[in-house]
Design an enzyme around this catalytic site. Structure first.
Site, short mmCIF file in Angstrom:
data_model
loop_
_atom_site.label_atom_id
_atom_site.label_comp_id
_atom_site.label_asym_id
_atom_site.label_seq_id
_atom_site.Cartn_x
_atom_site.Cartn_y
_atom_site.Cartn_z
N TYR A 1 -72.63 84.19 -43.01
CA TYR A 1 -73.77 85.20 -42.43
C TYR A 1 -73.13 85.52 -40.62
O TYR A 1 -72.64 84.79 -40.29
CB TYR A 1 -74.57 84.75 -41.59
CG TYR A 1 -75.80 82.97 -42.32
CD1 TYR A 1 -76.88 83.77 -42.90
CD2 TYR A 1 -75.37 82.32 -42.87
CE1 TYR A 1 -78.17 83.18 -43.70
CE2 TYR A 1 -76.21 81.22 -43.43
CZ TYR A 1 -76.87 82.32 -44.33
OH TYR A 1 -78.39 81.27 -45.09
N HIS B 1 -86.66 82.66 -44.16
CA HIS B 1 -86.52 83.04 -42.42
C HIS B 1 -86.89 83.38 -42.17
O HIS B 1 -86.10 85.26 -42.03
CB HIS B 1 -85.13 81.47 -42.04
CG HIS B 1 -85.19 80.10 -42.60
ND1 HIS B 1 -84.30 80.09 -43.40
CD2 HIS B 1 -86.19 80.40 -42.67
CE1 HIS B 1 -84.51 78.55 -43.65
NE2 HIS B 1 -85.81 78.53 -44.07
N LYS C 1 -79.00 90.07 -39.65
CA LYS C 1 -78.58 89.15 -40.36
C LYS C 1 -77.08 90.40 -41.27
O LYS C 1 -77.78 91.31 -41.69
CB LYS C 1 -79.12 88.25 -41.32
CG LYS C 1 -79.08 87.24 -40.08
CD LYS C 1 -80.80 86.37 -40.95
CE LYS C 1 -80.82 85.09 -40.34
NZ LYS C 1 -81.46 84.24 -41.28
N ASP D 1 -88.83 74.21 -45.10
CA ASP D 1 -89.63 74.99 -46.34
C ASP D 1 -90.67 74.94 -46.75
O ASP D 1 -91.87 75.27 -46.95
CB ASP D 1 -88.36 75.72 -46.69
CG ASP D 1 -87.31 76.41 -45.68
OD1 ASP D 1 -87.79 77.02 -44.84
OD2 ASP D 1 -86.33 76.17 -45.99
#
Length: 187
Positions: free
Chosen positions: A132, A62, A72, A169
Protein backbone atom coordinates in the site's frame (compact mmCIF):
# COMPACT_ATOMS: atom_id res chain seq x y z
CA UNK A 1 -1.03 2.24 -18.35
CA UNK A 2 -4.67 1.26 -18.73
CA UNK A 3 -7.11 2.98 -16.37
CA UNK A 4 -10.64 1.88 -15.49
CA UNK A 5 -13.04 3.77 -13.25
CA UNK A 6 -14.62 1.49 -10.65
CA UNK A 7 -18.26 1.46 -9.54
CA UNK A 8 -17.28 3.40 -6.41
CA UNK A 9 -16.87 7.04 -7.54
CA UNK A 10 -13.29 8.27 -7.30
CA UNK A 11 -11.86 4.72 -7.22
CA UNK A 12 -9.81 3.42 -10.13
CA UNK A 13 -8.06 0.29 -11.38
CA UNK A 14 -4.64 0.84 -12.97
CA UNK A 15 -3.05 -1.85 -15.16
CA UNK A 16 0.57 -1.11 -16.13
CA UNK A 17 2.44 -2.46 -19.11
CA UNK A 18 4.85 -5.25 -18.17
CA UNK A 19 8.26 -5.73 -19.78
CA UNK A 20 9.30 -9.39 -19.89
CA UNK A 21 12.38 -11.07 -21.26
CA UNK A 22 14.68 -14.00 -20.42
CA UNK A 23 15.72 -12.24 -17.16
CA UNK A 24 12.20 -11.85 -15.79
CA UNK A 25 9.74 -8.97 -15.55
CA UNK A 26 9.97 -5.23 -15.00
CA UNK A 27 6.87 -3.19 -14.18
CA UNK A 28 5.93 0.20 -12.72
CA UNK A 29 2.66 -0.34 -10.82
CA UNK A 30 2.35 3.38 -9.90
CA UNK A 31 2.96 6.10 -12.46
CA UNK A 32 2.20 9.72 -11.58
CA UNK A 33 1.20 11.03 -15.04
CA UNK A 34 -1.60 8.52 -15.80
CA UNK A 35 -2.66 8.71 -12.15
CA UNK A 36 -3.08 12.50 -12.29
CA UNK A 37 -4.85 12.30 -15.65
CA UNK A 38 -7.41 9.84 -14.19
CA UNK A 39 -7.82 11.13 -10.64
CA UNK A 40 -7.19 14.84 -11.13
CA UNK A 41 -4.52 15.34 -8.48
CA UNK A 42 -1.13 14.01 -7.41
CA UNK A 43 -0.85 11.21 -4.87
CA UNK A 44 1.18 12.34 -1.89
CA UNK A 45 2.73 9.35 -0.10
CA UNK A 46 3.09 9.70 3.68
CA UNK A 47 3.64 6.01 4.45
CA UNK A 48 4.05 2.63 2.77
CA UNK A 49 2.52 -0.54 4.21
CA UNK A 50 3.10 -4.18 3.42
CA UNK A 51 1.13 -7.25 4.54
CA UNK A 52 1.59 -10.97 3.93
CA UNK A 53 -1.42 -13.26 4.32
CA UNK A 54 -2.20 -16.95 4.17
CA UNK A 55 -4.99 -18.22 1.91
CA UNK A 56 -8.37 -17.35 3.41
CA UNK A 57 -7.19 -14.35 5.40
CA UNK A 58 -9.81 -11.62 5.15
CA UNK A 59 -8.69 -8.10 6.11
CA UNK A 60 -11.03 -5.11 6.44
CA UNK A 61 -13.38 -3.35 5.70
CA UNK A 62 -11.01 -0.66 7.00
CA UNK A 63 -11.27 3.10 6.71
CA UNK A 64 -9.76 6.09 8.49
CA UNK A 65 -11.66 8.75 10.44
CA UNK A 66 -12.28 11.81 8.32
CA UNK A 67 -10.81 14.33 8.56
CA UNK A 68 -8.08 13.75 7.69
CA UNK A 69 -8.99 10.40 6.12
CA UNK A 70 -6.59 8.33 4.10
CA UNK A 71 -6.32 7.57 0.39
CA UNK A 72 -4.59 4.33 -0.65
CA UNK A 73 -2.92 2.92 -3.75
CA UNK A 74 -2.76 -0.88 -3.45
CA UNK A 75 -1.15 -3.69 -5.46
CA UNK A 76 -0.18 -7.34 -4.96
CA UNK A 77 3.43 -8.18 -5.92
CA UNK A 78 3.15 -11.82 -4.76
CA UNK A 79 0.26 -14.28 -4.50
CA UNK A 80 -3.30 -13.33 -5.41
CA UNK A 81 -6.03 -11.35 -3.63
CA UNK A 82 -9.60 -10.30 -4.25
CA UNK A 83 -9.50 -6.59 -3.43
CA UNK A 84 -12.81 -4.82 -2.68
CA UNK A 85 -13.54 -1.10 -2.38
CA UNK A 86 -16.73 -0.01 -0.58
CA UNK A 87 -18.30 3.45 -0.66
CA UNK A 88 -18.77 4.31 3.03
CA UNK A 89 -19.29 8.05 2.46
CA UNK A 90 -22.62 9.08 3.98
CA UNK A 91 -24.42 11.27 1.44
CA UNK A 92 -22.65 9.74 -1.55
CA UNK A 93 -25.05 8.75 -4.34
CA UNK A 94 -23.15 5.45 -4.43
CA UNK A 95 -23.23 4.82 -0.65
CA UNK A 96 -22.92 1.08 0.03
CA UNK A 97 -21.75 0.34 -3.52
CA UNK A 98 -18.69 -1.87 -3.91
CA UNK A 99 -16.43 -3.08 -6.68
CA UNK A 100 -13.91 -5.92 -6.73
CA UNK A 101 -10.60 -6.36 -8.56
CA UNK A 102 -8.34 -9.41 -8.53
CA UNK A 103 -4.77 -8.31 -7.86
CA UNK A 104 -1.78 -10.50 -8.75
CA UNK A 105 1.85 -10.34 -9.96
CA UNK A 106 0.84 -11.32 -13.51
CA UNK A 107 -1.29 -8.30 -14.44
CA UNK A 108 0.17 -6.05 -11.71
CA UNK A 109 -3.20 -4.27 -11.49
CA UNK A 110 -3.45 -1.69 -8.73
CA UNK A 111 -6.42 -0.03 -7.07
CA UNK A 112 -6.74 3.58 -5.92
CA UNK A 113 -9.15 4.33 -3.05
CA UNK A 114 -9.96 7.97 -2.29
CA UNK A 115 -10.57 9.31 1.22
CA UNK A 116 -13.77 7.90 2.74
CA UNK A 117 -13.78 4.65 0.82
CA UNK A 118 -13.48 1.37 2.73
CA UNK A 119 -10.94 -1.29 1.80
CA UNK A 120 -11.00 -5.04 2.29
CA UNK A 121 -9.30 -8.00 0.64
CA UNK A 122 -9.30 -11.78 0.72
CA UNK A 123 -6.04 -13.70 0.17
CA UNK A 124 -6.73 -16.30 -2.52
CA UNK A 125 -3.29 -17.94 -2.17
CA UNK A 126 -0.79 -18.53 0.62
CA UNK A 127 1.90 -15.87 1.02
CA UNK A 128 -0.16 -13.20 -0.72
CA UNK A 129 1.55 -9.85 -0.30
CA UNK A 130 -0.32 -6.55 -0.49
CA UNK A 131 1.66 -3.35 -0.79
CA UNK A 132 0.00 0.00 0.00
CA UNK A 133 0.94 3.59 -0.59
CA UNK A 134 -0.94 5.69 1.98
CA UNK A 135 -1.63 9.43 1.94
CA UNK A 136 -1.42 9.77 5.74
CA UNK A 137 0.58 8.09 8.46
CA UNK A 138 -0.96 5.38 10.62
CA UNK A 139 -2.69 6.57 13.78
CA UNK A 140 -4.44 3.80 15.74
CA UNK A 141 -7.06 6.17 17.15
CA UNK A 142 -8.26 7.03 13.61
CA UNK A 143 -8.48 3.47 12.31
CA UNK A 144 -12.06 2.21 11.98
CA UNK A 145 -13.81 -0.74 10.40
CA UNK A 146 -17.03 -2.36 9.26
CA UNK A 147 -17.52 -6.13 9.35
CA UNK A 148 -16.52 -7.61 5.96
CA UNK A 149 -19.10 -10.39 6.39
CA UNK A 150 -22.01 -7.98 6.98
CA UNK A 151 -24.91 -9.35 4.88
CA UNK A 152 -26.07 -5.79 4.14
CA UNK A 153 -22.81 -5.20 2.21
CA UNK A 154 -23.13 -8.55 0.36
CA UNK A 155 -19.48 -8.50 -0.67
CA UNK A 156 -18.42 -10.98 -3.39
CA UNK A 157 -16.54 -13.51 -1.28
CA UNK A 158 -16.20 -16.94 -2.91
CA UNK A 159 -18.68 -19.50 -1.56
CA UNK A 160 -17.21 -22.17 0.71
CA UNK A 161 -14.23 -20.06 1.77
CA UNK A 162 -12.99 -20.68 5.31
CA UNK A 163 -12.17 -17.16 6.45
CA UNK A 164 -9.45 -16.19 8.89
CA UNK A 165 -10.16 -12.79 10.46
CA UNK A 166 -8.48 -10.76 13.16
CA UNK A 167 -10.44 -10.19 16.36
CA UNK A 168 -10.83 -6.55 15.31
CA UNK A 169 -12.43 -7.49 11.97
CA UNK A 170 -14.54 -10.34 13.39
CA UNK A 171 -16.11 -8.02 15.98
CA UNK A 172 -16.37 -4.92 13.75
CA UNK A 173 -19.75 -3.23 13.61
CA UNK A 174 -22.23 -3.69 10.77
CA UNK A 175 -22.75 -0.94 8.19
CA UNK A 176 -26.05 -0.04 9.86
CA UNK A 177 -24.40 0.17 13.31
CA UNK A 178 -21.60 2.33 11.85
CA UNK A 179 -24.21 4.70 10.36
CA UNK A 180 -26.11 4.96 13.64
CA UNK A 181 -22.95 5.63 15.64
CA UNK A 182 -21.83 8.40 13.27
CA UNK A 183 -18.34 7.02 12.59
CA UNK A 184 -18.68 6.90 8.79
CA UNK A 185 -17.07 9.59 6.61
CA UNK A 186 -19.27 12.25 4.97
CA UNK A 187 -19.38 12.78 1.21
Amino acid sequence: MKVRALAVPGSFEFTPQTHEDHRGVFVSPMQQTPFVEAVGHRFEVAQTNHSRSARGVLRGVHFTATPPGQAKYVHCPHGRVLDVVVDLRVGSPAFGTWDAVELDPISFRAVYLPVGVGHTFLALEDDSIVSYLASTEYAAERELGVNPLDPQLALPWPKGTEFCLSERDRTAVSLEEAMRSGILPRH
